[in-house]
Design an enzyme around this catalytic site. Sequence first.
Site, PDB file in Angstrom:
ATOM      1  N   SER A   5       0.840  -1.200   0.000  1.00  0.00           N
ATOM      2  CA  SER A   5       0.000   0.000   0.000  1.00  0.00           C
ATOM      3  C   SER A   5       0.871   1.244   0.000  1.00  0.00           C
ATOM      4  O   SER A   5       1.660   1.464   0.925  1.00  0.00           O
ATOM      5  CB  SER A   5      -0.904   0.008   1.232  1.00  0.00           C
ATOM      6  OG  SER A   5      -1.489   1.290   1.368  1.00  0.00           O
ATOM      7  N   HIS A  28      -1.371  -1.285  -4.132  1.00  0.00           N
ATOM      8  CA  HIS A  28      -2.629  -0.879  -3.497  1.00  0.00           C
ATOM      9  C   HIS A  28      -2.633   0.645  -3.298  1.00  0.00           C
ATOM     10  O   HIS A  28      -1.712   1.202  -2.698  1.00  0.00           O
ATOM     11  CB  HIS A  28      -2.736  -1.598  -2.147  1.00  0.00           C
ATOM     12  CG  HIS A  28      -4.028  -1.408  -1.427  1.00  0.00           C
ATOM     13  ND1 HIS A  28      -5.162  -2.152  -1.703  1.00  0.00           N
ATOM     14  CD2 HIS A  28      -4.377  -0.572  -0.421  1.00  0.00           C
ATOM     15  CE1 HIS A  28      -6.144  -1.778  -0.891  1.00  0.00           C
ATOM     16  NE2 HIS A  28      -5.698  -0.816  -0.101  1.00  0.00           N
ATOM     17  N   ASP A  30      -4.732   3.795  -1.842  1.00  0.00           N
ATOM     18  CA  ASP A  30      -5.822   4.183  -0.937  1.00  0.00           C
ATOM     19  C   ASP A  30      -6.316   5.585  -1.255  1.00  0.00           C
ATOM     20  O   ASP A  30      -5.628   6.573  -0.996  1.00  0.00           O
ATOM     21  CB  ASP A  30      -5.329   4.121   0.515  1.00  0.00           C
ATOM     22  CG  ASP A  30      -5.139   2.697   0.989  1.00  0.00           C
ATOM     23  OD1 ASP A  30      -6.097   1.908   0.892  1.00  0.00           O
ATOM     24  OD2 ASP A  30      -4.031   2.367   1.459  1.00  0.00           O
ATOM     25  N   MET A  32      -8.834   8.389  -0.290  1.00  0.00           N
ATOM     26  CA  MET A  32      -9.660   8.810   0.856  1.00  0.00           C
ATOM     27  C   MET A  32     -10.138  10.240   0.647  1.00  0.00           C
ATOM     28  O   MET A  32      -9.379  11.092   0.181  1.00  0.00           O
ATOM     29  CB  MET A  32      -8.849   8.747   2.143  1.00  0.00           C
ATOM     30  CG  MET A  32      -8.223   7.394   2.427  1.00  0.00           C
ATOM     31  SD  MET A  32      -7.476   7.371   4.066  1.00  0.00           S
ATOM     32  CE  MET A  32      -6.544   5.841   3.977  1.00  0.00           C
ATOM     33  N   HIS A  61      -8.400   1.296  -3.844  1.00  0.00           N
ATOM     34  CA  HIS A  61      -9.319   1.096  -2.713  1.00  0.00           C
ATOM     35  C   HIS A  61      -9.965   2.440  -2.403  1.00  0.00           C
ATOM     36  O   HIS A  61      -9.324   3.315  -1.820  1.00  0.00           O
ATOM     37  CB  HIS A  61      -8.507   0.562  -1.521  1.00  0.00           C
ATOM     38  CG  HIS A  61      -9.291   0.396  -0.272  1.00  0.00           C
ATOM     39  ND1 HIS A  61      -8.683   0.223   0.960  1.00  0.00           N
ATOM     40  CD2 HIS A  61     -10.633   0.362  -0.030  1.00  0.00           C
ATOM     41  CE1 HIS A  61      -9.613   0.093   1.890  1.00  0.00           C
ATOM     42  NE2 HIS A  61     -10.800   0.181   1.316  1.00  0.00           N
ATOM     43  N   MET A  63     -12.054   4.730  -0.444  1.00  0.00           N
ATOM     44  CA  MET A  63     -12.713   5.002   0.845  1.00  0.00           C
ATOM     45  C   MET A  63     -13.360   6.377   0.724  1.00  0.00           C
ATOM     46  O   MET A  63     -12.893   7.369   1.277  1.00  0.00           O
ATOM     47  CB  MET A  63     -11.680   4.952   1.977  1.00  0.00           C
ATOM     48  CG  MET A  63     -11.259   3.522   2.304  1.00  0.00           C
ATOM     49  SD  MET A  63      -9.686   3.450   3.169  1.00  0.00           S
ATOM     50  CE  MET A  63      -8.575   3.505   1.761  1.00  0.00           C
ATOM     51  N   MET A 132     -11.595  -5.515   5.548  1.00  0.00           N
ATOM     52  CA  MET A 132     -10.771  -4.571   6.319  1.00  0.00           C
ATOM     53  C   MET A 132     -10.462  -5.166   7.689  1.00  0.00           C
ATOM     54  O   MET A 132     -11.371  -5.567   8.414  1.00  0.00           O
ATOM     55  CB  MET A 132     -11.502  -3.235   6.504  1.00  0.00           C
ATOM     56  CG  MET A 132     -11.628  -2.376   5.253  1.00  0.00           C
ATOM     57  SD  MET A 132     -10.060  -1.998   4.442  1.00  0.00           S
ATOM     58  CE  MET A 132      -9.179  -1.147   5.748  1.00  0.00           C
ATOM     59  N   GLY A 140      -0.635   1.728   9.663  1.00  0.00           N
ATOM     60  CA  GLY A 140       0.080   1.516  10.918  1.00  0.00           C
ATOM     61  C   GLY A 140      -0.773   1.150  12.118  1.00  0.00           C
ATOM     62  O   GLY A 140      -0.314   1.236  13.253  1.00  0.00           O
ATOM     63  N   ASP A 170      -6.838  -6.212   4.390  1.00  0.00           N
ATOM     64  CA  ASP A 170      -6.182  -4.898   4.400  1.00  0.00           C
ATOM     65  C   ASP A 170      -6.181  -4.320   5.809  1.00  0.00           C
ATOM     66  O   ASP A 170      -7.236  -4.052   6.375  1.00  0.00           O
ATOM     67  CB  ASP A 170      -6.953  -3.970   3.450  1.00  0.00           C
ATOM     68  CG  ASP A 170      -6.316  -2.599   3.307  1.00  0.00           C
ATOM     69  OD1 ASP A 170      -5.206  -2.390   3.810  1.00  0.00           O
ATOM     70  OD2 ASP A 170      -6.958  -1.737   2.669  1.00  0.00           O
ATOM     71  N   GLY A 172      -2.923  -3.795   9.092  1.00  0.00           N
ATOM     72  CA  GLY A 172      -2.186  -4.459  10.159  1.00  0.00           C
ATOM     73  C   GLY A 172      -1.497  -5.746   9.749  1.00  0.00           C
ATOM     74  O   GLY A 172      -1.130  -6.558  10.609  1.00  0.00           O
ATOM     75  N   SER A 193       2.712  -0.269   6.042  1.00  0.00           N
ATOM     76  CA  SER A 193       3.873   0.035   6.878  1.00  0.00           C
ATOM     77  C   SER A 193       4.876  -1.119   6.916  1.00  0.00           C
ATOM     78  O   SER A 193       6.079  -0.893   7.008  1.00  0.00           O
ATOM     79  CB  SER A 193       3.420   0.422   8.292  1.00  0.00           C
ATOM     80  OG  SER A 193       2.461  -0.484   8.785  1.00  0.00           O
TER      81      SER A 193
END
Length: 224
Positions: A5, A28, A30, A32, A61, A63, A132, A140, A170, A172, A193
Amino acid sequence: MIAPSILSADFARLADEAAAVTGADWLHVDVMDAHFVPNLTLGLPIVQSLLKATDIPLDCHLMIDDPDRWAVGYAEAGAYNVTVHVEAAADPVKLAANLRAAGAKAGLSVKPGTPLEPYVELLKHYDTLLVMSVEPGFGGQSFIVEVLDKVRQARRLVDSGELTVVVEIDGGINADTIEQAAEAGVDCFVAGSAVYGAEDPARAVEALRARATEAAAQVVRGVH
Ligand code: DX5
Ligand code: ZN
């Protein structure tokens, strides 16, 4: 499959950061909007530039609120997979058809607290399911292990032929959490991360892949 990501990458050097993970299966991205989630990242113009800068298929992705209006633009631009949130889509069946007509795979994502049961029929119109494992919005965060029940449920539905989605997770995902996700039946692991926070992102991708492959093989051999 491993999908680094770029949320955890250096946004001023995205072409270099994409090149740093050449072994990745998907990249990936993101998106947002500061409405669906309390964070703001990037949108279509940056995705268009990124598409010219890398050959890695882009896994967008979204969001965002009102994906019915905005998602197709990412498919038209050339994203490989475009994922929208079931919590945000007004007409997810039509949206999936529009994404596919524009040449992309259609993805549906569920937040950690959103159950799968009500959406099994809907998922027949989709190519990927993004589970998710953190609240969407930030990289993170710690892995929410309870979502693995949904992964197992999705795996069963795919293995029985009821669904044909790629099961993606997706949030952690790192060297400590990827094994349990692989054992539960994940096909594609997003890692932000754990990849871009590593000294060598390409090696981190291969290390994650090796752990996931080994954990999945143990399930097949009946060790777990
Ligand atoms: C969070 C994003 C994730 C994020 C994952 O809302 O959807 O893709 O980048 O980051 P890590 O892998 O650090 O949890
Ligand atoms: Zn994501």
